[in-house]
Motif scaffolding. Structure first.
Motif, PDB file in Angstrom:
ATOM      1  N   VAL A   1       0.796  -1.221   0.000  1.00  0.00           N
ATOM      2  CA  VAL A   1       0.000   0.000   0.000  1.00  0.00           C
ATOM      3  C   VAL A   1       0.829   1.271   0.000  1.00  0.00           C
ATOM      4  N   GLY A   2       2.085   1.221   0.399  1.00  0.00           N
ATOM      5  CA  GLY A   2       2.875   2.433   0.496  1.00  0.00           C
ATOM      6  C   GLY A   2       2.705   3.103   1.848  1.00  0.00           C
ATOM      7  N   ALA A   3       3.370   4.249   2.026  1.00  0.00           N
ATOM      8  CA  ALA A   3       3.371   4.955   3.303  1.00  0.00           C
ATOM      9  C   ALA A   3       2.004   5.554   3.598  1.00  0.00           C
ATOM     10  N   GLN A   4       1.562   5.411   4.851  1.00  0.00           N
ATOM     11  CA  GLN A   4       0.314   6.020   5.309  1.00  0.00           C
ATOM     12  C   GLN A   4       0.636   7.288   6.092  1.00  0.00           C
TER      13      GLN A   4
ATOM     14  N   THR B   1       4.097  20.628  -6.343  1.00  0.00           N
ATOM     15  CA  THR B   1       5.389  20.111  -5.902  1.00  0.00           C
ATOM     16  C   THR B   1       5.406  19.808  -4.414  1.00  0.00           C
ATOM     17  N   ARG B   2       4.666  20.608  -3.621  1.00  0.00           N
ATOM     18  CA  ARG B   2       4.753  20.516  -2.165  1.00  0.00           C
ATOM     19  C   ARG B   2       3.659  19.668  -1.528  1.00  0.00           C
TER      20      ARG B   2
ATOM     21  N   PRO C   1       4.787  14.798  -6.002  1.00  0.00           N
ATOM     22  CA  PRO C   1       5.762  13.843  -5.462  1.00  0.00           C
ATOM     23  C   PRO C   1       5.213  12.419  -5.424  1.00  0.00           C
ATOM     24  N   ASP C   2       6.087  11.462  -5.447  1.00  0.00           N
ATOM     25  CA  ASP C   2       5.687  10.059  -5.343  1.00  0.00           C
ATOM     26  C   ASP C   2       4.859   9.863  -4.070  1.00  0.00           C
TER      27      ASP C   2
ATOM     28  N   GLY D   1       1.388   3.323 -10.092  1.00  0.00           N
ATOM     29  CA  GLY D   1       1.436   3.247  -8.643  1.00  0.00           C
ATOM     30  C   GLY D   1       2.093   4.448  -7.995  1.00  0.00           C
ATOM     31  N   ARG D   2       2.521   5.414  -8.808  1.00  0.00           N
ATOM     32  CA  ARG D   2       3.220   6.575  -8.253  1.00  0.00           C
ATOM     33  C   ARG D   2       2.262   7.508  -7.526  1.00  0.00           C
ATOM     34  N   LEU D   3       1.058   7.699  -8.067  1.00  0.00           N
ATOM     35  CA  LEU D   3       0.039   8.558  -7.473  1.00  0.00           C
ATOM     36  C   LEU D   3      -1.208   7.745  -7.177  1.00  0.00           C
TER      37      LEU D   3
END
Length: 332
Positions: A144-147, A205-206, A233-234, A259-261
């Motif tokens: 799932v990636g970072a929460q 970007t932020r 950002p990823d 899966g990047r966004l």
């Protein structure tokens, strides 16, 4: 002989019941009586006695008030829309005739903002990936990636519309750091809303979440395209409860497919879209069928606004939600 209808709601029966409580429906009848006639709900304007109609209440799907329609409505003085955008029916001829136009978009803002907040929290906590991974038979191997929490998260709001401002209030109440993109505001105005005014590129970007709330204007078509998505950002997420016009849907699909966004979307280029549409199967996507404004409370709020406007019109008071010709250039 019963009085001829002077206030006509061209609203399907089931939708009318969603918009107007018994009390507000009674207020429409009372306003019609003060205008010298009666109130009636019809499925089509032709079902009324158009020669006497002074007020028309509209909903989605109403056609334009062009010269031919207006010729059949010689006494028309007010069009009150139960929705937000009036561009589908508010013609130059309508304004040329001096007809007042009003709408109930303010009643939708809270409902849509709450869905945007729901989407925001879901993307931050990776709910779409986890939900879809579990349905597919996985568990912790869903990848799932970072929460993240919303507390202190940079959240970009694209457009300080009514809904954008309502969303700003909600995310700020939960401790987010709000970045605002809106060329119609200066830094002081943004600061008064509790947000930092930034450029679109800076926001993209932020921000950890980008929420789109801009109007559908020629200059906002695909405001978020391939170049803009590449700036995010990823692990960032895009929320769109406004209009698909604002985001290049194909470019977004390509980014989410990698899966990047991630994305949470209520509005689409094609509605409804087919069973094989890629958005239905991508794991990092949360979808709703253009129903962000569909709460019971929001619908009744819209009806109440319309009843208030017609009550004020019958009493000769100024209208709180009037739209003039100049507004059309900057509204959705």
């Amino acid at each position: 002989m019963s009085a001829l209808p002077v206030v006509v709601a061209v609203v399907p029966e089931a939708l009318f019941a969603e918009f107007f409580s018994a009390d507000d429906a009674a207020r429409l009848a009372d306003a019609a009586a003060r205008l010298g006639g009666s109130f009636v709900r019809v499925d089509a304007l032709a079902d009324a006695a158009p020669d006497e109609v002074r007020v028309v209440i509209t909903s989605w799907g109403i056609g334009p008030f062009d010269a031919a329609v207006l010729a059949r409505l010689p006494k028309l003085a007010l069009v009150a829309h139960t929705g937000a955008s009036v561009k589908a029916f508010a013609t130059e001829e309508l304004f040329d005739c001096g007809v007042l136009v009003t709408q109930a978009g303010a009643g939708m803002a809270r409902s849509v903002a709450e869905v945007s907040l729901t989407f925001t929290l879901a993307l931050l906590h990776r709910v779409p990936e986890m939900h879809n991974g579990l349905r597919a038979g996985g568990w912790y191997d869903a990848g799932v990636g970072a929460q993240h929490e919303i507390l202190d998260a940079p959240i970009a709001v694209i457009g300080a519309s009514r809904t954008g401002r309502a969303y700003l209030e909600l995310v700020q109440a939960l401790g987010a750091r709000a970045l605002l993109v809106d060329p119609t505001l200066d830094r002081a105005a943004a600061s008064a809303l509790g947000a930092e005014l930034v450029t679109l590129d800076d926001a993209l970007t932020r921000a950890r979440i980008v929420a789109v709330h801009a109007p559908t204007l020629p200059e906002t078509h695909h405001l978020i395209g391939r170049r803009e998505l590449a700036l995010m950002p990823d692990g960032a997420g895009l929320v769109n409860t406004a209009r698909s016009w604002l985001v290049d849907e194909n470019a977004l699909i390509d980014e989410v497919r990698t899966g990047r966004l991630s994305a949470a979307i209520d509005v689409f280029d094609e509605e409804p879209f087919g069973a094989e549409h890629p958005l239905r199967s991508l794991p990092g996507v949360l979808l709703t069928p253009h129903r962000a404004a569909g709460t019971t409370e929001g619908r009744l709020r819209q009806g109440r606004i319309v009843a208030d406007e017609i009550d004020d019109f019958a009493a000769g008071r100024p209208l709180a939600h009037a739209i003039d010709r100049a507004h059309l250039a900057s509204m959705a």
